[in-house]
Design an enzyme around this catalytic site. Structure first.
Site, PDB file in Angstrom:
ATOM      1  N   ASP A  96      35.642  33.596  -3.243  1.00 26.98           N
ATOM      2  CA  ASP A  96      36.377  33.893  -2.894  1.00 26.98           C
ATOM      3  C   ASP A  96      35.743  34.951  -1.600  1.00 26.98           C
ATOM      4  OD1 ASP A  96      39.575  35.257  -2.597  1.00 26.98           O
ATOM      5  OD2 ASP A  96      38.953  37.035  -4.547  1.00 26.98           O
ATOM      6  N   PHE A 145      45.642  33.038  -6.908  1.00 22.65           N
ATOM      7  CA  PHE A 145      44.690  33.303  -8.043  1.00 22.65           C
ATOM      8  C   PHE A 145      45.279  32.416  -9.356  1.00 22.65           C
ATOM      9  CE2 PHE A 145      43.587  35.483 -11.748  1.00 22.65           C
ATOM     10  CZ  PHE A 145      42.455  36.079 -11.365  1.00 22.65           C
ATOM     11  N   VAL A 146      43.677  31.770  -9.720  1.00 23.64           N
ATOM     12  CA  VAL A 146      44.272  30.576 -10.450  1.00 23.64           C
ATOM     13  C   VAL A 146      42.712  31.504 -11.799  1.00 23.64           C
ATOM     14  CG1 VAL A 146      43.778  28.919  -8.389  1.00 23.64           C
ATOM     15  CG2 VAL A 146      41.738  29.710 -10.080  1.00 23.64           C
TER      16      VAL A 146
HETATM   17  P1  IMP Z   1      33.863  37.031  -4.434  1.00 20.41           P
HETATM   18  O1  IMP Z   1      32.759  38.391  -5.199  1.00 20.41           O
HETATM   19  O2  IMP Z   1      35.505  37.846  -3.911  1.00 20.41           O
HETATM   20  O3  IMP Z   1      33.887  36.276  -4.282  1.00 20.41           O
HETATM   21  O4  IMP Z   1      34.376  36.961  -6.470  1.00 20.41           O
HETATM   22  C1  IMP Z   1      33.753  36.131  -6.755  1.00 20.41           C
HETATM   23  C2  IMP Z   1      34.932  36.996  -8.679  1.00 20.41           C
HETATM   24  O5  IMP Z   1      36.459  36.825  -8.185  1.00 20.41           O
HETATM   25  C3  IMP Z   1      34.619  35.655  -9.260  1.00 20.41           C
HETATM   26  O6  IMP Z   1      33.388  35.353  -9.431  1.00 20.41           O
HETATM   27  C4  IMP Z   1      35.594  35.979 -10.169  1.00 20.41           C
HETATM   28  O7  IMP Z   1      35.273  36.452 -11.302  1.00 20.41           O
HETATM   29  C5  IMP Z   1      36.735  36.735  -9.059  1.00 20.41           C
HETATM   30  N1  IMP Z   1      37.802  35.874  -8.422  1.00 20.41           N
HETATM   31  C6  IMP Z   1      37.997  35.408  -7.914  1.00 20.41           C
HETATM   32  N2  IMP Z   1      39.600  34.873  -7.341  1.00 20.41           N
HETATM   33  C7  IMP Z   1      39.588  34.673  -8.922  1.00 20.41           C
HETATM   34  C8  IMP Z   1      40.939  33.725  -9.146  1.00 20.41           C
HETATM   35  O8  IMP Z   1      41.554  33.330  -8.751  1.00 20.41           O
HETATM   36  N3  IMP Z   1      40.940  34.002 -10.672  1.00 20.41           N
HETATM   37  C9  IMP Z   1      39.787  34.186 -11.264  1.00 20.41           C
HETATM   38  N4  IMP Z   1      38.750  35.212 -10.583  1.00 20.41           N
HETATM   39  C10 IMP Z   1      38.955  35.035  -9.411  1.00 20.41           C
END
Ligand code: IMP
Ligand code: MG
Length: 185
Positions: A96, A145-146
Site C-alpha cells: 500500500d 480497501f479490500v
Molecule cells: P503499507 O506499509 O502501507 O504498504 O501497508 C501494508 C499493510 O497495510 C498490509 O500488510 C495490510 O495489513 C494493511 N493494508 C493496506 N491496505 C489494505 C487493504 O486494502 N485491506 C486490508 N489491509 C490493508
C-alpha cells in the site's frame, strides 16, 4: 460485498507466480519469509506451487503504540531468523504505502542473506510513498480497501476465499454485527 478476484482467478494468479519463481530459483533452496498475519493464505497456496527445497519463517511487523501510520514499524521475529547466506523470498499480502516492505527489507538485509526478493499478493496503485517496488505482484488493484484471502478489516474476513471491496454499506453491516457494543446480532 463487491468481489474483485474470485477463487479461480486467484488460483491462476498464484500458479503464475509459482511458475515465475520456479524459473527464478530453479532447484536452489530458498527461505520464504512471510509477514503475519495477512500473508498466511498466500503462503499456504504459494509454497504448494513450488518444488525447490524450501524453508518457511514467520515474522510480524507492528507499528509502535497502535499508531495509524506504518511509519514506526517494529519487526518481530517469531523465531530466530536464520537467513545469512541464504536466498530469501519475502512475501506480504498487500503493498500500500510500501513502508512495511521497506522496513522489513531493511531488517532482513541486515542479516546478510545471499539474495532477497519480494512478492506481494496485491499491489495498490497510486498509494506508494517509497522508492521501492515489489519484485513480484500477483494483482494490481485500484485504491480501495479490500478484504479476504488473508486481508482483514479489524482482524475479520481473512478467511474469505475471494478478494472483495469493503464498501460503505459493508462497513455499516460490520459495525452493526461485530463491534463490541452492537445491539443486535
Ligand atoms: P503499507 O506499509 O502501507 O504498504 O501497508 C501494508 C499493510 O497495510 C498490509 O500488510 C495490510 O495489513 C494493511 N493494508 C493496506 N491496505 C489494505 C487493504 O486494502 N485491506 C486490508 N489491509 C490493508
Ligand atoms: Mg493487516
Amino acid at each position: 460485498m463487491k468481489i474483485l478476484f474470485d477463487q479461480d482467478v486467484i488460483r491462476q494468479g498464484i500458479e503464475q507466480l509459482g511458475s515465475n519463481l520456479r524459473r527464478e530459483y530453479g532447484q536452489n533452496p530458498i527461505t520464504v519469509v512471510a509477514i503475519m498475519t495477512g500473508s498466511i493464505v498466500m503462503l499456504a497456496d504459494l509454497v504448494r506451487c513450488l518444488d525447490m527445497p524450501l524453508r518457511i519463517s514467520l515474522i510480524r511487523a507492528s507499528s509502535y503504540r497502535g499508531g495509524v501510520t506504518s511509519g514506526d514499524l517494529h519487526v518481530e521475529e517469531l523465531e530466530r531468523l536464520d537467513i545469512q547466506g541464504r536466498d530469501v523470498l519475502l512475501i506480504d499480502d498487500i503493498f500500500d504505502t510500501g513502508k512495511t516492505l521497506v522496513e522489513v527489507t531493511k531488517h532482513l538485509s541486515s542479516l546478510q542473506p545471499r539474495s532477497l526478493k519480494t512478492a506481494v499478493f496485491l499491489n495498490k496503485q497510486g498509494t506508494s510513498q517509497v522508492a521501492m517496488e515489489p519484485d513480484y505482484s500477483v494483482f494490481k488493484i485500484p485504491n480501495e480497501f479490500v478484504v479476504g484471502y488473508g486481508l482483514d478489516y479489524d482482524d475479520f474476513y481473512r478467511n474469505l476465499p475471494f478478494v472483495a471491496v469493503m464498501e460503505q454499506a459493508d462497513l455499516e453491516e460490520h459495525s452493526r454485527r461485530l463491534e463490541p457494543n452492537a445491539q443486535s446480532r
